[in-house]
Design an enzyme around this catalytic site. Structure first.
Site, PDB file in Angstrom:
ATOM      1  N   CYS A   1      -1.329   0.822   7.367  1.00 44.86           N
ATOM      2  CA  CYS A   1      -2.791   0.530   7.579  1.00 44.86           C
ATOM      3  C   CYS A   1      -3.260  -0.731   6.728  1.00 44.86           C
ATOM      4  O   CYS A   1      -3.307  -1.812   7.437  1.00 44.86           O
ATOM      5  CB  CYS A   1      -3.565   1.789   7.068  1.00 44.86           C
ATOM      6  N   ARG A   2      -3.245  -0.661   5.474  1.00 44.24           N
ATOM      7  CA  ARG A   2      -3.893  -1.510   4.561  1.00 44.24           C
ATOM      8  C   ARG A   2      -3.008  -2.991   4.355  1.00 44.24           C
ATOM      9  O   ARG A   2      -3.651  -3.924   4.609  1.00 44.24           O
ATOM     10  CB  ARG A   2      -4.402  -1.024   3.351  1.00 44.24           C
ATOM     11  N   SER A   3      -1.876  -2.624   4.056  1.00 44.49           N
ATOM     12  CA  SER A   3      -1.011  -3.902   3.778  1.00 44.49           C
ATOM     13  C   SER A   3      -0.573  -4.594   4.921  1.00 44.49           C
ATOM     14  O   SER A   3      -0.634  -5.984   4.676  1.00 44.49           O
ATOM     15  CB  SER A   3       0.111  -3.512   2.812  1.00 44.49           C
TER      16      SER A   3
ATOM     17  N   ASN B   1       2.438   1.353   4.197  1.00 46.68           N
ATOM     18  CA  ASN B   1       2.591   0.087   4.962  1.00 46.68           C
ATOM     19  C   ASN B   1       2.292   0.114   6.424  1.00 46.68           C
ATOM     20  O   ASN B   1       3.171  -0.206   7.435  1.00 46.68           O
ATOM     21  CB  ASN B   1       4.117  -0.234   4.727  1.00 46.68           C
TER      22      ASN B   1
ATOM     23  N   ASP C   1      -8.103   4.000   1.412  1.00 48.41           N
ATOM     24  CA  ASP C   1      -7.162   4.525   2.415  1.00 48.41           C
ATOM     25  C   ASP C   1      -7.857   4.987   3.607  1.00 48.41           C
ATOM     26  O   ASP C   1      -8.679   5.884   3.624  1.00 48.41           O
ATOM     27  CB  ASP C   1      -6.401   5.497   1.629  1.00 48.41           C
TER      28      ASP C   1
ATOM     29  N   CYS D   1       0.901  -1.081   0.082  1.00 49.76           N
ATOM     30  CA  CYS D   1       0.057   0.074  -0.131  1.00 49.76           C
ATOM     31  C   CYS D   1       0.868   1.106   0.036  1.00 49.76           C
ATOM     32  O   CYS D   1       1.974   1.024  -0.288  1.00 49.76           O
ATOM     33  CB  CYS D   1      -1.098  -0.107   1.091  1.00 49.76           C
TER      34      CYS D   1
END
Ligand code: 4NP
Length: 170
Positions: free
Chosen positions: A24-26, A22, A136, A19
């Site tokens: 939050c999402r990934s 690195n 995001d 993401c």
């Protein structure tokens, strides 16, 4: 830097989630995928990692809202530390999975011509949802992190099935 397990497995068995930050999402995708792989009994045979396109959070833990939302669903993200994606990742990881189209464009530019793996969007593994981007959540509220987890849990199941199918043909 956090040392990840299974460092010596082949690219075909190595999955990298990417993401922007690195944090939050990934890292969430990494934690959910690892748990799903362990549940499927292949946790010891694969390598799972995550990285960010920006260098803004290198060495930092995941966002505390991401950690908390994941923890409530049984995923532990506390040991993860941010790192930036690098061209060498295309040699180590056969599965490079982007969280949104912006990540995809940046990774496509980085991708060496001889990359033989799969570079694609995570939500391509959940076509029934009809959306491409994991939104995001960084500047939003806690609900955004729940939404990220919902989308990741659904699409990770599809990705794991594809990885398992590829391993079966090795
Ligand atoms: P991520 O979220 O890409 O899911 O880790 C973000 C984290 C930080 C920033 C943007 C997105 N930031 O701009 O600092």
């Amino acid at each position: 830097m956090f040392k990840r397990a299974n460092g010596n497995v082949t690219p075909e068995r190595s999955v990298l989630f990417v993401c922007l930050g690195n944090i939050c999402r990934s890292p969430t995708a990494e934690g959910v995928f690892r748990a799903a792989a362990e549940h499927a009994g292949i946790g010891q045979q694969i390598r799972v990692d995550s990285a960010g396109l920006s260098d803004g959070h290198v060495g930092y833990p995941a966002d505390r809202r991401a950690i908390q939302a994941a923890w409530r669903r049984g995923y532990d993200l506390t040991a993860m530390r941010g790192r930036q994606v690098e061209v060498a990742d295309f040699s180590r990881f056969g599965w490079i999975i982007a969280m949104d189209d912006s990540n995809m464009r940046a990774l496509t530019k980085m991708k060496p011509a001889d990359f033989g793996g799969h570079l694609g969007l995570l939500l391509d593994f959940a076509p029934e949802l009809g959306i491409r981007d994991i939104p995001d959540p960084y500047y939003g509220n806690f609900e955004g992190f729940e939404r990220v987890l919902d989308l990741i849990e659904i699409s990770v199941a599809g990705l794991l099935a594809r990885v398992q199918a590829a391993l079966a043909h090795e």
